[in-house]
Design a protein around this motif. Sequence first.
Motif, PDB file in Angstrom:
ATOM      1  N   ASP A 150     -17.362 -77.575-103.503  1.00  0.00           N
ATOM      2  CA  ASP A 150     -16.292 -78.080-102.646  1.00  0.00           C
ATOM      3  C   ASP A 150     -16.856 -78.769-101.408  1.00  0.00           C
ATOM      4  N   GLU A 234      -2.160 -70.420 -94.845  1.00  0.00           N
ATOM      5  CA  GLU A 234      -1.855 -71.846 -94.822  1.00  0.00           C
ATOM      6  C   GLU A 234      -1.274 -72.269 -93.478  1.00  0.00           C
ATOM      7  N   GLN A 239      -6.687 -73.672 -96.861  1.00  0.00           N
ATOM      8  CA  GLN A 239      -6.204 -74.045 -98.188  1.00  0.00           C
ATOM      9  C   GLN A 239      -7.036 -73.339 -99.259  1.00  0.00           C
ATOM     10  N   ARG A 251     -10.517 -72.788 -97.563  1.00  0.00           N
ATOM     11  CA  ARG A 251     -11.185 -73.794 -96.731  1.00  0.00           C
ATOM     12  C   ARG A 251     -10.276 -74.192 -95.583  1.00  0.00           C
ATOM     13  N   GLY A 253      -8.808 -76.857 -93.369  1.00  0.00           N
ATOM     14  CA  GLY A 253      -8.620 -78.303 -93.373  1.00  0.00           C
ATOM     15  C   GLY A 253      -8.750 -78.894 -94.773  1.00  0.00           C
ATOM     16  N   ASP A 254      -8.748 -80.228 -94.810  1.00  0.00           N
ATOM     17  CA  ASP A 254      -8.767 -80.927 -96.091  1.00  0.00           C
ATOM     18  C   ASP A 254     -10.163 -81.070 -96.687  1.00  0.00           C
ATOM     19  N   SER A 255     -11.185 -80.842 -95.889  1.00  0.00           N
ATOM     20  CA  SER A 255     -12.555 -80.961 -96.382  1.00  0.00           C
ATOM     21  C   SER A 255     -13.472 -80.049 -95.573  1.00  0.00           C
ATOM     22  N   ALA A 258     -14.026 -81.062 -91.963  1.00  0.00           N
ATOM     23  CA  ALA A 258     -12.835 -81.284 -91.136  1.00  0.00           C
ATOM     24  C   ALA A 258     -13.026 -80.680 -89.756  1.00  0.00           C
TER      25      ALA A 258
END
Length: 270
Positions: A150, A234, A239, A251, A253-255, A258
């Motif tokens: 990831d 969340e 996430q 995780r 954030g989105d990455s 982030a």
Amino acid sequence: MKEVLKQSVNFWQSYWGDSLMPWLLLAAVLFLVIFRRKKKSTKYLLFYLFLVLSLFFCPPAARIIQKCIGSSVYWRVLWLLPVVPVIAVAMTEFLKERKGILQFLLVIAAAGAVAVCGRGICQAGNYKLVHNYQQVPDEVAAICEMVKQDAKDSEFLLAADNYIGPYVRVYDPSIYMLFNREGRGGAGEGVRQLYLEINAPVFNYRNIASVGKRLSCNYLVVKIPDKQQKSELELYGYQEVGTAGSYALYRLGDSADAVRNPILDRWDWR
């Protein structure tokens, strides 16, 4: 002091369990004390044995050692006990004076006594078959692979409880941990709080997520949450990445990049 001594006694009982080995050790010590006390080798061996026992059951010494290695693994001091040498020496001294068939029969009896008094290391619960070269629990290996896939090439921080955490860097030393076993090695405000939250008997997912976000901790490993608990994670931006065994990887954030904790810039952890 009384509480520390009580803890040492509990560790002693848990270490031996239902094994009769302590009684075999006691019999060996009594034989050496009564019949071989004048031998120099016996004196050295018994001195070391009693020294380790004194340190283990002495509250001040126990407190110092626990500060150094951690109270939860204090029982490992018992690894220093010369159980095998003491029993072996006592049996050898006893058997070498016997002759002929009697000696042979006593050797068989001695071997049988060791087998009966001990516990089989392959009994249920001691070992578990895993499928990775590092010989860590498979769910740990799965979590490590998930987080690496990831995050890709991004640097990140990961936090996990005392079951998952100590194995992570055994599996892959390149993974940055926010704290080590018992919260050691953590830097920054709130790290100890996150350690306590993520190792609590009952998870408070809102608190874990809140402190994790404040610390810019990219990944959290938690017991698989229910629908309500998942919404709490969340709410703070975590996430779900995936699950392995009874654990879930989240995780922030989105990455993975982030957010970035400044601690990653202090030195090269690798």
